[in-house]
Structure formats: structure tokens, C-alpha cells
Write an enzyme that holds these catalytic residues in place. Structure first.
Site, PDB file in Angstrom:
ATOM      1  N   ASP A 191       0.828  -1.199   0.000  1.00  0.00           N
ATOM      2  CA  ASP A 191       0.000   0.000   0.000  1.00  0.00           C
ATOM      3  C   ASP A 191       0.870   1.260   0.000  1.00  0.00           C
ATOM      4  OD1 ASP A 191      -2.664   1.381   0.560  1.00  0.00           O
ATOM      5  OD2 ASP A 191      -1.525   2.001   2.336  1.00  0.00           O
ATOM      6  N   GLU A 216       1.457  -0.424  -5.003  1.00  0.00           N
ATOM      7  CA  GLU A 216       0.539   0.652  -5.372  1.00  0.00           C
ATOM      8  C   GLU A 216       1.344   1.947  -5.493  1.00  0.00           C
ATOM      9  OE1 GLU A 216      -3.354   3.087  -3.648  1.00  0.00           O
ATOM     10  OE2 GLU A 216      -1.673   2.509  -2.361  1.00  0.00           O
ATOM     11  N   ASP A 298     -10.362   2.501  -4.082  1.00  0.00           N
ATOM     12  CA  ASP A 298     -10.119   3.945  -4.002  1.00  0.00           C
ATOM     13  C   ASP A 298     -10.705   4.679  -5.206  1.00  0.00           C
ATOM     14  OD1 ASP A 298      -8.638   4.048  -1.568  1.00  0.00           O
ATOM     15  OD2 ASP A 298      -6.843   3.364  -2.621  1.00  0.00           O
TER      16      ASP A 298
END
Length: 412
Positions: A191, A216, A298
Site C-alpha cells: 500500500d 501501489e 479507491d
């Protein structure tokens, strides 16, 4: 700086993981932004047989450890498996079911920041007393209120950011990642990978030895006002630089392709061919490390920070599931958009597997106009958009089609 033209040579010279070499992964993001409200581990366990039957090799699970926020992205006690998604017992039952059906569980690794338990330096909650990994303020970067060093990446504002330059922090994180491996997580998703140097991701992968990793690295695409620039080379180069800095051990989400594709389906398919005639995302330069997707928790779901047009999702999947790269399917599209969408995605996955399309498969773009995109690979050809197109020679048979897309395979 590595340029894309060098990538194939570099890749062949390294002893990479078997999964990366094979390039046959198809990922499922197994949650959305609201999943913590619904007894999620038990919900997913019921779906494991369908997930396996559909052909997914891995399911990305939401953060499984204790968090200050219900969604899991403000971690605190990293060794507690009690979360808003369910109990430790139900998580382990899910992990066992995935192992039984030979689908790898992907852990969401949130290690850019961590919420403190007690106040320390400057009255900030930047100490971790009373829980495992009981770090003091030296584990927190100086730019987010700690006594550690300056951050090696971007700040995640409002919370203490972890100082990965500290040897004791890295030792503890590797121990925690090894523990996640021991309970049944085989793959990692890193992340907010912009928050700390990619060299630490390399160290963590080498220390915990996940079978597959993805980062990410979400950077803004290049816009002129609200209009997406045609040329996104600098954007994809930044993602490629991050992958390379992990020692090429990690893949990365192809945000470049996501940004271009969601504009292309609005009648701008010319965007899908770069000036060299290649796909315009990371997929076009380093496909074996490009994890393609059209939506996540997201960009879509109830957050909708950067959503893909909802009426065009099958065009999106027709593109990523017939092209090189490592495709990812979003939970909402697979399970919450009705049986027809579910079946159409499954059919495209079936074609991908039966025709042995993989991350390094060749692709030749034939048309890239306003309302039409078509491309041909070794064993299939495809089109998306309103424009009329079909292969001109007789060696092809229609494999599947839907609204504004069609796929053909070579006749036996």
C-alpha cells in the site's frame, strides 16, 4: 535510468520467481470500501469455489490486522488478526479454503504509517507502548512528528509515518511479514508505495519471500486542465523506475493504462496506441511487471476518486483480459453487477487461459480511431468501440462478444 528498451534483456538475465516467469496470473480484488460492514471473511469463504472455478490465481484481501479505521488502512497492532472484516478464526478458515482450492491469498501490506498508542515527542501519538512492535519515536519520520530520519518518500499526512531507514524497524517488519506468510498469505500488495524507498520493498520481499508482489505506486497522470494528455510516457516511466528499484522483484499496478483506458472508452480510442505503435501504459513497456486493472476500492466503490465509466466496464475487461500484462478484476464488477457481467468476465478469462495469453504475449494494434480499437495477438484478435470491424481473412471464429466488444480466436 533504465529505459523500456532495456527491460527484456535485464529480465532474462535475472533469476526471477516462477510466477513472474510464467506470467499466467489473473487477480481478483476481493473487497470494496464498504466490505468491513458485512462479515467479509465469511462472505468471501462462501465464494472461494466460484473464484477458483473462474480461474483466478490470487485474491487480494483487505488489511487483515487491527486498525484504527474500520477499512484497515490506519494500522496499529500489526499482530492482532481481529479486524472489522471478521474474527481471526474466520480469517484462518478463509485462508485454509483458498489454499484447498489452490488460490493464493494476497495480504494488503500497510507499512507506510502506523497509529501510535501513547503520546511521545511533541505530544504526538508516536509511540507504540503496550502492543507488539513497541517502537518509540525513533521509528517515526522527523517530517511527521517523530525522532527518526527524514522520509525516503512522500508523506501520508495526518498520521505518524514509519521510518524504514531504521534497521530495527526493517528487522521487525520482515519478522511480521514472515509471520503473515506462516499463517497462509502467499502474495503481498504494498500500500502507498510512494511513501518509502523501493529499496526497502526489495529487502522485505527478499526477507519474507512472497510468491508474488505488487506495489501501489499511484502517481497523478499528466493533464492539461481537465483533459488527459495523449503522451503519458513520464508517468509510466516513474512507475517503471519504482519497479526497477525493487530489484525487479515486484510488479506494480498500471495506473497509466487505467487513466488512458477510461478516457479512451468515451470515444477516444486513438489514445490506446502510443507514437511507437505500442500500448500506451506500463503494459506497453514492461508487460511482465504491469498489473492492469480498471477499478479498485479507491478509484471506484463509494469513494469514487477516479472512476471508470460504469457503462463501459466490459470494454475495459475485453481490453485488459486479451492483452499482455497481469489483469485484475474488481469485486464489485464480478459479484455486484449482475449475472450477465459475471459470465462475460468469466468467458474472457476462459479465452485468456485456453489461448494461453500471458503477461508477455505479443500484441499488434491494427486500428486506434475515435470509436474503434482493434488488435491482434498470436492466437486471438479483438475489437472494442462502436466502430465496425472484424478480421478480414477466414481463419478466425467469433469466441465471444458483448456490448461494444468482440473477440475472435484462430480456427483449429
Amino acid at each position: 535510468m533504465l529505459r523500456y528498451t532495456e527491460m527484456q534483456t535485464v529480465e532474462e538475465s535475472n533469476d526471477l520467481g516462477v510466477v513472474l516467469r510464467k506470467g499466467r496470473e489473473i487477480l481478483l480484488q476481493g473487497f470494496n470500501w464498504e466490505s468491513q460492514k458485512h462479515g467479509w471473511w465469511e462472505n468471501l469463504e462462501k465464494k472461494v469455489p466460484d473464484i477458483a472455478k473462474s480461474g483466478f490465481t490470487s485474491v487480494w484481501l483487505p488489511p487483515a490486522t487491527h486498525s484504527f479505521s474500520p477499512e484497515g488502512y490506519l494500522p496499529q497492532n500489526l499482530y492482532s488478526l481481529s479486524s472489522s472484516y471478521g474474527s481471526e478464526q474466520s480469517l484462518k478458515a478463509l485462508l485454509q479454503s483458498l489454499e484447498k482450492f489452490k488460490v493464493r491469498a494476497m495480504a494488503d501490506i500497510v507499512i507506510n504509517h502506523r497509529i501510535g498508542t501513547t503520546q511521545g515527542h511533541r505530544g504526538i501519538y508516536n509511540r507504540y507502548d503496550g502492543i507488539p512492535l513497541a517502537w518509540d519515536e525513533h521509528a517515526v519520520t522527523s517530517c511527521t512528528g517523530g525522532l527518526g530520519n527524514h522520509s525516503t518518500g512522500d508523506n501520508f499526512h495526518g498520521v505518524p509515518n514509519i521510518d524504514h531507514s531504521q534497521e530495527f524497524v526493517r528487522r521487525d517488519i520482515i519478522g511480521w511479514l514472515q509471520w503473515l506468510r506462516s499463517i497462509g498469505f502467499q502474495n503481498f500488495r504494498f500500500d502507498f508505495a510512494k511513501g518509502y524507498s523501493a529499496k526497502y520493498v526489495k529487502e522485505y520481499i527478499e526477507g519474507a519471500k512472497p510468491i508474488f508482489s505488487v506495489g501501489e505506486y499511484w502517481d497523478s497522470c499528466n493533464y492539461n486542465g481537465s483533459i488527459l494528455d495523449y503522451n503519458q510516457d513520464s508517468h509510466r516511466q516513474r512507475i517503471i523506475n519504482w519497479i526497477d528499484a525493487t530489484g525487479q522483484l515486484s510488479t506494480a499496478f498500471d495506473f497509466t493504462t487505467k487513466g488512458i483506458l477510461q478516457e479512451a472508452v468515451k470515444g477516444q480510442f486513438w489514445r490506446l496506441r502510443d507514437p511507437e505503435g505500442k500500448p500506451p501504459g506500463v503494459m506497453g513497456w514492461w508487460p511482465s511487471r504491469a498489473v492492469t486493472f480498471i477499478e479498485n476500492h479507491d478509484t471506484g466503490s463509494t469513494q469514487a476518486h477516479w472512476p471508470f465509466p460504469s457503462n463501459n466496464i466490459m470494454e475495459g475487461y475485453a481490453y485488459i483480459l486479451t492483452h499482455p500484462g497481469i489483469p485484475t478484476v474488481f469485486y464489485d464488477h464480478f459479484y455486484d453487477c449482475g449475472d450477465s457481467i459475471h459470465e462475460q468476465i468469466v468467458k474472457l478469462m476462459e479465452i485468456r487461459r485456453s489461448e494461453d495469453i500471458h503477461s508477455r504475449s505479443s500484441v499488434r494494434i491494427l486500428e486506434a480511431q475515435d470509436n474503434l480499437y482493434s488488435a491482434i495477438g498470436e492466437k486471438i484478435c479483438m475489437k472494442v468501440g462502436d466502430g465496425s470491424w472484424c478480421p478480414t481473412d477466414g481463419g478466425w471464429t467469433l469466441a465471444t462478444s458483448g456490448q461494444r466488444y468482440a473477440v475472435w480466436q484462430k480456427k483449429e
